[in-house]
Design a protein around this motif. Structure first.
Motif, PDB file in Angstrom:
ATOM      1  N   THR A 115       0.830  -1.286   0.069  1.00 15.72           N
ATOM      2  CA  THR A 115       0.080  -0.032   0.044  1.00 15.72           C
ATOM      3  C   THR A 115       1.001   1.296  -0.042  1.00 15.72           C
ATOM      4  O   THR A 115       2.027   1.087   0.131  1.00 15.72           O
ATOM      5  N   ALA A 116       0.215   2.363  -0.113  1.00 21.76           N
ATOM      6  CA  ALA A 116       0.865   3.711  -0.009  1.00 21.76           C
ATOM      7  C   ALA A 116       1.650   3.787   1.404  1.00 21.76           C
ATOM      8  O   ALA A 116       2.566   4.452   1.375  1.00 21.76           O
ATOM      9  N   THR A 117       0.940   3.198   2.184  1.00 20.24           N
ATOM     10  CA  THR A 117       1.548   3.235   3.603  1.00 20.24           C
ATOM     11  C   THR A 117       2.827   2.414   3.741  1.00 20.24           C
ATOM     12  O   THR A 117       3.786   2.944   4.400  1.00 20.24           O
ATOM     13  N   THR A 118       2.736   1.452   3.206  1.00 16.63           N
ATOM     14  CA  THR A 118       4.091   0.403   2.798  1.00 16.63           C
ATOM     15  C   THR A 118       5.179   1.289   2.423  1.00 16.63           C
ATOM     16  O   THR A 118       6.662   1.318   2.688  1.00 16.63           O
ATOM     17  N   ALA A 148       1.302   9.190   3.137  1.00 17.37           N
ATOM     18  CA  ALA A 148       0.373   8.220   2.391  1.00 17.37           C
ATOM     19  C   ALA A 148      -1.070   8.530   2.325  1.00 17.37           C
ATOM     20  O   ALA A 148      -1.420   8.903   3.422  1.00 17.37           O
ATOM     21  N   ASP A 150      -3.864   6.199   1.384  1.00 19.88           N
ATOM     22  CA  ASP A 150      -4.258   4.727   1.042  1.00 19.88           C
ATOM     23  C   ASP A 150      -5.296   4.598   0.172  1.00 19.88           C
ATOM     24  O   ASP A 150      -5.519   3.919  -0.802  1.00 19.88           O
ATOM     25  N   GLY A 153      -4.552   5.717  -3.012  1.00 19.17           N
ATOM     26  CA  GLY A 153      -3.195   5.111  -3.547  1.00 19.17           C
ATOM     27  C   GLY A 153      -2.365   6.019  -3.928  1.00 19.17           C
ATOM     28  O   GLY A 153      -1.315   5.573  -4.911  1.00 19.17           O
TER      29      GLY A 153
END
Length: 515
Positions: A115-118, A148, A150, A153
């Protein structure tokens, strides 16, 4: 096939940091020309990658294995230098703001979502100086932070100051999945990525085995694992001797090997598949730290003046190379030109003798660089001896070489070719903090002319600053702070397979051939 590949691979060996570049494909490939599925592709690695954490080292070997299991945010077209998609499908740079829109439904090898957080957490890890990632300041500008979203995205990266080639750097920054971020120690001997292959077996010092992932559709410039001919298994075998690798390749026991020395003549005669990558293969560094004889600027100058650099280049490349022209040599280079000619001190043995008389120094080079480099090292020692210095040369493996230059400091001269296609990626290696303070300036260079040039170049937009970048490099050479002396077309040979290898293997480009 025109690959989109990582912008660079920091290699601390035969061709350190070899990264993205244009490649010429030729030869028969040792097969019928028909692609087959389900096969095993076996490639020689000149040294062991060591700890597999993809953010831990800038070595060639680790960078090579990273490509199999991990993805980068964007990729670089090896012919045009244009930014292409990978994890991100859209991107924009506006001053100090970089916005990336991620591909939908990207999954990691364990089935979890990337994900964007990743992505933001990867940037936070590399960007934290306390983690001492070799990629900070190289692929990720120092001071960069990420936020991020999510739901949308998207990832928004905020830079501390403008970075003219920031996307080129992000094209070489591997993204670790959530499980690996949560258990960093697990990454030492396993993988946690979203790449086209997953590590299934690791036997350090011998081989590493990877299995193909189904459903992978977010590779460089849209590459997938559904293409016919992709191997089901990739095996990377540790083979340090070029002669051994050549024999195995000719016998069909290897599908790929990079060979730079005299054994290449046997491979050329066999009309095998070949790719070529221009690279800086001869680059001499000095230990500027107190306690080393090379900490004296006069000694560094004398050691340089003692050498016939043209002859060294010829020997190191088995007569096939050319003099170095810039520090960023991988094609397509962001700043083409010549910062070397007219800047390096010329040979002056008499001047060298006046300074080097009785000096004792330790000289390290990579044992994985091949017999031609070893011969050049012997020649350099001979020329230093004629100038009055006693230099002890040691060919060591990549682990020992990195341990010395980044750790123990027990070296005075080292041949460590760093290969990049963008000059800003070398700044942390040529200025700033050293390893003891969390930096990568392992040589301890402190050159006011270079620092001023970098400041001027960084204030400009992309290629508009190329003249300033080249002038900054010239200041290093004029002071003999670093000595680039040889370029070569680094060749990777294939038998029973075709592939793209513009500095690093592009896993999604491999095609196995029917026998």
């Amino acid at each position: 096939m025109k690959p989109a590949v990582p912008a660079l691979g920091l290699c601390l060996t035969a061709a350190l940091l070899v990264g993205c570049g244009g490649s010429d494909d030729s030869g028969g490939g040792g097969g019928s020309g028909e692609y087959v599925d389900g096969a095993t592709f076996t490639m020689a690695l000149a040294g062991d990658p060591g700890k597999l954490d993809p953010h831990s080292s800038a070595s060639t070997q680790l960078f090579t294995v990273n490509q199999l299991a991990y993805d980068n945010l964007v990729s670089v077209d090896s012919e045009t230098g244009e930014i292409r998609s990978q994890l991100a499908t859209d991107w924009a740079v506006d001053g100090t703001t970089v916005t990336l829109t991620l591909a939908k439904d990207v999954t990691c090898a364990d089935g979890s979502a990337l994900t964007a957080t990743t992505v933001a957490e990867n940037i936070a890890y590399v960007g934290d100086p306390a983690n001492q990632s070799a990629y900070l300041g190289v692929f990720l500008p120092a001071g960069a932070t990420a936020k991020a979203d999510d739901a949308a995205g998207t990832v928004t990266i905020t830079l501390a100051e403008p970075a003219p080639f920031v996307l080129n750097g992000l094209a070489s920054l591997p993204m670790v999945c959530d499980a690996g971020l949560a258990d960093r120690a697990s990454l030492a001997d396993s993988t946690s990525g979203s790449g086209p292959y997953e590590l299934t077996e690791a036997v350090p010092g011998d081989h590493y085995t990877y299995a193909l992932r189904e459903g992978y559709v977010w590779g460089p410039d849209g590459a997938t694992t559904a293409e016919k001919g992709l191997p089901a298994t990739v095996v990377l075998k540790i083979i340090q001797n070029e002669g051994t690798a050549t024999n195995l390749l000719l016998a069909g026991d290897l599908n790929a090997a990079a060979v730079q020395g005299p054994d290449a003549k046997r491979l050329e005669a066999a009309d095998l598949f070949t790719t070529e990558t221009p690279a800086l293969v001869g680059e001499q560094w000095y230990n500027h730290a107190a306690g080393s004889p090379a900490s004296d600027a006069d000694v560094r100058m004398a050691l340089t003046q003692a050498l016939d650099l043209e002859e060294l280049a010829s020997v190191a490349t088995a007569g096939a190379g050319t003099p170095a022209t810039t520090l960023a040599a991988i094609q397509p280079t962001s700043c083409p030109g010549d910062s070397v000619s007219g800047s390096l001190p010329g040979q002056d043995v008499d001047a060298a003798k006046a300074v080097l008389d009785g000096k004792k120094l330790t000289f390290l080079y990579s044992s994985a660089a091949g017999s031609a480099v070893a011969a050049a090292a012997e020649l350099a020692v001979q020329q230093w001896d004629e100038a009055g210095a006693t230099v002890t040369a040691k060919g060591v493996d990549e682990t020992a070489l990195q341990g010395a230059v980044f750790g123990s400091g027990e070296w005075d001269i080292a041949w460590v070719p760093l290969n990049v296609n963008s000059p800003d990626q070398l700044v942390p290696f040529l200025s700033g903090a050293g390893p003891a303070d969390g930096g990568t300036n392992f040589s301890g260079i402190d050159n006011a002319g270079y620092t001023a040039g970098v400041e001027a170049a960084s204030a400009t937009n992309g290629v508009e600053g190329c003249d300033a970048w080249l002038e900054a490099e010239s200041a290093l050479f004029a002071a003999a702070d670093i000595v680039p002396f040889a370029n070569n077309q680094v060749k990777t040979y294939g038998n029973g397979a075709e592939f793209e290898y513009p500095g690093q293997l592009v896993p999604t480009s491999i095609r196995m051939l029917a026998k």
